[in-house]
Design an enzyme around this catalytic site. Sequence first.
Site, PDB file in Angstrom:
ATOM      1  N   ARG A   1      59.042  69.491  25.443  1.00 38.03           N
ATOM      2  CA  ARG A   1      60.036  70.460  26.099  1.00 38.03           C
ATOM      3  C   ARG A   1      59.736  71.862  25.965  1.00 38.03           C
ATOM      4  NH1 ARG A   1      62.379  71.769  30.375  1.00 38.03           N
ATOM      5  NH2 ARG A   1      63.452  73.436  30.005  1.00 38.03           N
TER       6      ARG A   1
ATOM      7  N   LYS B   1      79.207  44.857  42.688  1.00 39.77           N
ATOM      8  CA  LYS B   1      78.656  43.938  43.279  1.00 39.77           C
ATOM      9  C   LYS B   1      79.636  43.077  44.198  1.00 39.77           C
ATOM     10  CE  LYS B   1      74.527  42.426  42.059  1.00 39.77           C
ATOM     11  NZ  LYS B   1      73.672  41.034  41.599  1.00 39.77           N
TER      12      LYS B   1
ATOM     13  N   THR C   1      69.449  61.427  27.131  1.00 40.89           N
ATOM     14  CA  THR C   1      69.361  62.219  25.722  1.00 40.89           C
ATOM     15  C   THR C   1      68.246  61.229  25.093  1.00 40.89           C
ATOM     16  OG1 THR C   1      71.738  62.147  25.763  1.00 40.89           O
ATOM     17  CG2 THR C   1      70.808  62.295  23.695  1.00 40.89           C
TER      18      THR C   1
ATOM     19  N   HIS D   1      75.152  68.769  23.594  1.00 38.95           N
ATOM     20  CA  HIS D   1      74.557  67.550  24.370  1.00 38.95           C
ATOM     21  C   HIS D   1      73.048  67.908  24.786  1.00 38.95           C
ATOM     22  CE1 HIS D   1      73.511  65.779  28.491  1.00 38.95           C
ATOM     23  NE2 HIS D   1      74.484  64.660  27.877  1.00 38.95           N
TER      24      HIS D   1
ATOM     25  N   LYS E   1      79.901  63.779  34.083  1.00 39.99           N
ATOM     26  CA  LYS E   1      79.940  62.404  34.552  1.00 39.99           C
ATOM     27  C   LYS E   1      81.429  61.971  34.869  1.00 39.99           C
ATOM     28  CE  LYS E   1      76.091  60.943  31.798  1.00 39.99           C
ATOM     29  NZ  LYS E   1      75.513  62.514  32.001  1.00 39.99           N
TER      30      LYS E   1
END
Length: 542
Positions: A214, A439, A339, A241, A525
């Site tokens: 990173r 589905k 993550t 996070h 999210k």
Amino acid sequence: MEEEKYVLHGAKTLGSLQKSTAGKQLYDALVRHSHLPEAMIDAHTQEKISYKALLETTCRLAQSFQKCGYKQNDVISICSENNLNFFCPAIAAMYLGMIAAPLNENYTKGELHNALNISKPKLIFCSKKVLSKMLEVKQNFTFIKKIIILDVLQDIDDSESLSNFILRNSNESYKNFRPLDLDCKEQVAAVLCSSGTTGLPKGVMTTHTNLSVRFAHARDSQIGHQTIPGTTILTFMPFFHGFGFCTTLGNFIVGLRTIMLRRFEPELFLKSIQDYEVRCILVVPPIALFLAKSPLVDKYDLSSLKEIGCGAAPLGKEVGEAVVKRLNLDGLRQGYGLTEATLAVTLITANRFKPGSSGPLVPLMSAKVIDIETGKSLGPDVVGELCFKGDMVMKGYMGNIKATRETIDENGWLHTGDLGYYDKEGHFYIVDRLKELIKYKGFQVPPAELEALLLKNPCIKDAAVVGIPDESAGELPAAFVVKQPGKQITEIEVFDYIAGQVSSPKHLRGGVRFIDEIPKSATGKIMRKVLRELAQKMKSKL
Ligand code: M24
């Protein structure tokens, strides 16, 4: 042979991959940037911490750890809202091969209990806000020796303030301190929480090598956000996070000036961009939506802003384009990360914008897309499960070999549980999460596709689509819709709007429900489980 044909490799990095530990690289960076006045500014209070202060505090904290007898592989936990001192214990731990385990400060006692039981920290650094909750949880664990408070000057009962802990335990000059040499590939630097593709939260073991990759990306002028020391970047991403944790460490490596928000506050966010002349911001898709649609945006001068990085959840192409147009940018840098892979593994580079795409594979990593039935790797433009391999892939889940083996296969491939594809130019597109796929009579219905369409409707402020169980069809796609204030739209109009644009299996047979806000996690999210439960309670008029 067939498999090799469809394995992608990231471009060569322009920044160098250093062999020293993440701790040593951070130490060197803090020394190198000591002349810069500000490493981080708290947008709420205007308080600041300089690179020199970060260097001194982290070295003295590491000396204090040594004095108190803490050793390599001992875990410390950090449980606090974003805070100027948040990274001090994490960096000090990395100097010594101790392990930093950041935790969500909004966890309930039960969630904290479970998380602490995974990493078993000996020391906990928390904010004043979290202290009473933490003291209660501590009673259940004998492994926790001490709680240290990050954001007060005086001790509170048995809990020491950060400054007192350092004062009482380090009496040597910080200039005598040097980080230890460690085995970078094996040494865990941090343990971050993630539930992965399935099940309960787990502890993701991030190594020094994972972070080094990173850092190489952060130094790379194509991959890094900004690479000129002193450049101003703003973040409200939670530091516990991976997105907030690893990008902010990267900011220190480069010498950026980070404006920090504890949480997203619309007016403070916009005012800070204006007043601090912020050049780059990191956001999650709900904030991109805010930037595209909120009338507040027009009240502020955001002309300093040249770069927006966005990730952690799907961003509609139209939303991205609207932000770019409104803020007069060259493009938006979408990234895709998890993550388990440290940070973004695909990322739009500084000069190759492609709306809707999460960008090409990052340097030093390999990727493939596999058929979910056969496991065979697929060529361009074919949707399958995204898999990644390389030095950003976690060491594994802490104390959970079974879950590790279910996620990283015997050849080292990390199976993401995400559905996507790459185009002929190697740009990745995330279609959906495998496990969230709806589905309908065996046909695939990706919620993200319907959500993007709903968001294009000017009467709709926000939307989410989930599958609700149905006896004959398996699942029915159902929409939750937040109306744009002052606009009118009915359930049937939403149904017809979608039915006019997609094939029959994707019609909203599960109904349309209007709500005030789409529940989302701190990282943006959609909380689909909450919505699925809500769908059972709320009646649709269709
Ligand atoms: P974790 N599109 C769709 N889904 C996405 C996505 C995307 N662009 N990014 C993530 N997801 C979903 O909570 C997938 O289902 C993260 O979200 C995470 C962690 C570290 C870094 O982790 C995926 O399996 C980042 C995300 C990150 N994303 O972008 C950037 N960093 C980034 C962007 C611009 O475990 C799941 O979320 C510039 C620089 C950046 F680093 C993983 O959820």
